[in-house]
Scaffold this motif. Structure first.
Motif, PDB file in Angstrom:
ATOM      1  N   VAL A  81       0.839  -1.200   0.000  1.00  0.00           N
ATOM      2  CA  VAL A  81       0.000   0.000   0.000  1.00  0.00           C
ATOM      3  C   VAL A  81       0.872   1.248   0.000  1.00  0.00           C
ATOM      4  O   VAL A  81       2.012   1.227   0.488  1.00  0.00           O
ATOM      5  CB  VAL A  81      -0.933  -0.006   1.243  1.00  0.00           C
ATOM      6  CG1 VAL A  81      -0.112   0.070   2.522  1.00  0.00           C
ATOM      7  CG2 VAL A  81      -1.966   1.093   1.175  1.00  0.00           C
ATOM      8  N   SER A  82       0.364   2.325  -0.568  1.00  0.00           N
ATOM      9  CA  SER A  82       1.051   3.615  -0.533  1.00  0.00           C
ATOM     10  C   SER A  82       0.584   4.387   0.696  1.00  0.00           C
ATOM     11  O   SER A  82      -0.619   4.558   0.914  1.00  0.00           O
ATOM     12  CB  SER A  82       0.756   4.426  -1.805  1.00  0.00           C
ATOM     13  OG  SER A  82       1.309   3.789  -2.937  1.00  0.00           O
ATOM     14  N   VAL A  83       1.535   4.846   1.486  1.00  0.00           N
ATOM     15  CA  VAL A  83       1.243   5.546   2.735  1.00  0.00           C
ATOM     16  C   VAL A  83       1.840   6.960   2.676  1.00  0.00           C
ATOM     17  O   VAL A  83       2.974   7.140   2.238  1.00  0.00           O
ATOM     18  CB  VAL A  83       1.825   4.781   3.947  1.00  0.00           C
ATOM     19  CG1 VAL A  83       1.555   5.542   5.235  1.00  0.00           C
ATOM     20  CG2 VAL A  83       1.231   3.377   4.020  1.00  0.00           C
ATOM     21  N   PHE A  84       1.060   7.938   3.102  1.00  0.00           N
ATOM     22  CA  PHE A  84       1.537   9.323   3.066  1.00  0.00           C
ATOM     23  C   PHE A  84       2.520   9.571   4.204  1.00  0.00           C
ATOM     24  O   PHE A  84       2.249   9.276   5.368  1.00  0.00           O
ATOM     25  CB  PHE A  84       0.363  10.296   3.185  1.00  0.00           C
ATOM     26  CG  PHE A  84       0.765  11.734   3.081  1.00  0.00           C
ATOM     27  CD1 PHE A  84       1.137  12.285   1.865  1.00  0.00           C
ATOM     28  CD2 PHE A  84       0.785  12.541   4.208  1.00  0.00           C
ATOM     29  CE1 PHE A  84       1.504  13.609   1.779  1.00  0.00           C
ATOM     30  CE2 PHE A  84       1.159  13.869   4.130  1.00  0.00           C
ATOM     31  CZ  PHE A  84       1.518  14.416   2.910  1.00  0.00           C
ATOM     32  N   ASN A  85       3.688  10.095   3.828  1.00  0.00           N
ATOM     33  CA  ASN A  85       4.716  10.454   4.801  1.00  0.00           C
ATOM     34  C   ASN A  85       4.625  11.950   5.066  1.00  0.00           C
ATOM     35  O   ASN A  85       4.937  12.754   4.177  1.00  0.00           O
ATOM     36  CB  ASN A  85       6.102  10.098   4.267  1.00  0.00           C
ATOM     37  CG  ASN A  85       7.186  10.308   5.312  1.00  0.00           C
ATOM     38  OD1 ASN A  85       7.093  11.197   6.158  1.00  0.00           O
ATOM     39  ND2 ASN A  85       8.240   9.498   5.240  1.00  0.00           N
ATOM     40  N   PRO A  86       4.187  12.359   6.265  1.00  0.00           N
ATOM     41  CA  PRO A  86       4.024  13.797   6.534  1.00  0.00           C
ATOM     42  C   PRO A  86       5.334  14.585   6.509  1.00  0.00           C
ATOM     43  O   PRO A  86       5.333  15.776   6.251  1.00  0.00           O
ATOM     44  CB  PRO A  86       3.384  13.824   7.931  1.00  0.00           C
ATOM     45  CG  PRO A  86       3.751  12.508   8.545  1.00  0.00           C
ATOM     46  CD  PRO A  86       3.827  11.533   7.421  1.00  0.00           C
ATOM     47  N   ASP A  87       6.447  13.900   6.767  1.00  0.00           N
ATOM     48  CA  ASP A  87       7.731  14.596   6.750  1.00  0.00           C
ATOM     49  C   ASP A  87       8.165  14.969   5.332  1.00  0.00           C
ATOM     50  O   ASP A  87       8.579  16.105   5.066  1.00  0.00           O
ATOM     51  CB  ASP A  87       8.810  13.731   7.416  1.00  0.00           C
ATOM     52  CG  ASP A  87       8.533  13.520   8.896  1.00  0.00           C
ATOM     53  OD1 ASP A  87       7.932  14.415   9.521  1.00  0.00           O
ATOM     54  OD2 ASP A  87       8.917  12.455   9.424  1.00  0.00           O
ATOM     55  N   SER A  88       8.091  13.996   4.438  1.00  0.00           N
ATOM     56  CA  SER A  88       8.483  14.265   3.050  1.00  0.00           C
ATOM     57  C   SER A  88       7.339  14.787   2.207  1.00  0.00           C
ATOM     58  O   SER A  88       7.543  15.230   1.081  1.00  0.00           O
ATOM     59  CB  SER A  88       9.017  12.978   2.414  1.00  0.00           C
ATOM     60  OG  SER A  88       8.006  11.984   2.352  1.00  0.00           O
ATOM     61  N   ARG A  89       6.122  14.734   2.774  1.00  0.00           N
ATOM     62  CA  ARG A  89       4.905  15.136   2.051  1.00  0.00           C
ATOM     63  C   ARG A  89       4.744  14.360   0.738  1.00  0.00           C
ATOM     64  O   ARG A  89       4.319  14.916  -0.272  1.00  0.00           O
ATOM     65  CB  ARG A  89       4.900  16.655   1.786  1.00  0.00           C
ATOM     66  CG  ARG A  89       4.795  17.483   3.060  1.00  0.00           C
ATOM     67  CD  ARG A  89       4.680  18.978   2.764  1.00  0.00           C
ATOM     68  NE  ARG A  89       4.405  19.726   3.981  1.00  0.00           N
ATOM     69  CZ  ARG A  89       3.206  19.922   4.497  1.00  0.00           C
ATOM     70  NH1 ARG A  89       2.153  19.406   3.879  1.00  0.00           N
ATOM     71  NH2 ARG A  89       3.032  20.617   5.602  1.00  0.00           N
ATOM     72  N   LYS A  90       5.110  13.111   0.779  1.00  0.00           N
ATOM     73  CA  LYS A  90       4.982  12.248  -0.385  1.00  0.00           C
ATOM     74  C   LYS A  90       4.409  10.900   0.052  1.00  0.00           C
ATOM     75  O   LYS A  90       4.540  10.503   1.210  1.00  0.00           O
ATOM     76  CB  LYS A  90       6.341  12.024  -1.059  1.00  0.00           C
ATOM     77  CG  LYS A  90       6.955  13.269  -1.683  1.00  0.00           C
ATOM     78  CD  LYS A  90       8.284  12.929  -2.335  1.00  0.00           C
ATOM     79  CE  LYS A  90       8.921  14.158  -2.971  1.00  0.00           C
ATOM     80  NZ  LYS A  90      10.237  13.838  -3.588  1.00  0.00           N
ATOM     81  N   PHE A  91       3.804  10.233  -0.932  1.00  0.00           N
ATOM     82  CA  PHE A  91       3.328   8.880  -0.665  1.00  0.00           C
ATOM     83  C   PHE A  91       4.485   7.903  -0.866  1.00  0.00           C
ATOM     84  O   PHE A  91       5.231   8.002  -1.850  1.00  0.00           O
ATOM     85  CB  PHE A  91       2.164   8.510  -1.589  1.00  0.00           C
ATOM     86  CG  PHE A  91       0.851   9.091  -1.160  1.00  0.00           C
ATOM     87  CD1 PHE A  91       0.043   8.431  -0.253  1.00  0.00           C
ATOM     88  CD2 PHE A  91       0.416  10.317  -1.664  1.00  0.00           C
ATOM     89  CE1 PHE A  91      -1.162   8.964   0.161  1.00  0.00           C
ATOM     90  CE2 PHE A  91      -0.792  10.864  -1.256  1.00  0.00           C
ATOM     91  CZ  PHE A  91      -1.580  10.193  -0.344  1.00  0.00           C
TER      92      PHE A  91
END
Length: 318
Positions: A81-91
């Motif tokens: 699954v693709s998970v949003f990374n709040p630090d990099s602001r990317k999935f």
């Protein structure tokens, strides 16, 4: 005995430390692996299906992943699954258990068809697509799925498209009395799995797979394979015969089986031996045959007995 044959025999011996009296099943599993196919093992619970896969994976020193199929399993639980990374602001893609070498799809028919279908792309194309992005799978990639017979409660029949992705469908069968006594002695307990040693690594396995497909297959035997497949499409008891994918599967399996047997050429007996494992799960019998209690195995034996076997002209390469 050459080096390849010696390593194959060592793999079989390692697995036989855990699974007693099932050399045929082990050889067929290796045949499918070298042919680049996948295996479906259908049998009642408790005959060693899961232990077989675990022992085989350990003897090959490859990345092993187990997927326990349950009614609430989701496709993303298989593929990732693709998970949003709040630090990099990317999935970011988090791979699922399908991202391994030897995959145990345990009790595959206990989950819904949409989750079963999550394996389709991987088994057919060695890749998975998540959120529009395609990820290649590791090499080698080999699925061994187990299932309980479909007449058991709480199971779902595998769709025809899913079944066609399996090179072989086979059973383990009950042990003999002597073998079952040996099981009671503890010599084939779960602890035996700890004693299984790796024989080859992933890169060696890839090399063996390539070597197995260099085995010679004469034009006469190619004709024989096609004749068998066409006979399934014309047999009066069959409403849906073997697909062209099945003829390719038979060719690859025959080469691989000859390689496992220590030969560099395929014989008609190789094809006759493998035909039930390659064809039976790909055939759909018509209503009349089902009403009469005819089994796919009976039809295949009828086809084998009525199809002319080519006369071998030698074992040299074409």
């Amino acid at each position: 005995m050459n080096d390849s044959a010696r390593k194959i025999e060592q793999i079989i011996e390692q697995v036989e430390q855990v699974i007693v009296g099932k050399r045929r099943v082990i050889e067929l599993s290796l045949t499918a692996l070298f042919a680049g196919g996948h295996v479906l093992i259908e049998d009642v619970p408790g005959v060693g299906k899961t232990m077989l896969v675990r022992a085989l994976a350990k003897s090959l020193d490859t990345a092993f992943q187990r997927i326990q199929f349950t009614p609430d399993l989701l496709p993303s639980d298989v593929t990732g699954v693709s998970v949003f990374n709040p630090d990099s602001r990317k999935f970011e893609f988090r791979p699922g258990p399908i991202m391994g070498n030897i995959i145990l799809a345990d009790e595959i028919n206990r989950t819904a068809p949409r989750t079963q279908a999550a394996l389709l792309e991987g088994m057919a194309e060695n890749s998975v697509t998540v959120d529009g992005v395609t990820y290649p799978l590791a090499e080698p990639f080999f699925v061994m799925a187990t299932q309980n017979p479909i007449e058991y409660e709480g199971t779902y029949a595998l769709p025809e498209a899913q079944l066609d992705r399996f090179l072989f469908k086979m059973t383990m069968g009950y042990p003999t009395k002597a073998e079952e006594i040996e099981l009671l002695s503890g010599e084939r307990s779960a602890d035996a799995l700890l004693g299984v040693q790796a024989v080859i690594h992933a890169d060696e396995l890839v090399a063996l797979k390539k070597a197995s497909q260099n085995v010679a297959l004469s034009d006469e035997l190619k004709d024989y394979i096609v004749d068998l497949a066409q006979a399934t499409r014309e047999h009066p008891a069959i409403s849906l015969g073997a697909s062209p994918r099945a003829t390719i599967a038979m060719m690859q399996a025959a080469k691989s089986f000859a390689f496992i047997s220590g030969r560099d050429f395929v014989t008609p007996d190789d094809i006759k031996y493998l035909a039930p494992f390659v064809f039976r799960h790909r055939l759909i019998l018509n209503a009349s045959a089902l009403y009469d209690g005819i089994q796919a195995e009976q039809v295949i034996q009828d086809i084998l007995s009525s199809t002319a076997v080519p006369i071998e002209k030698g074992a040299s390469n074409e």
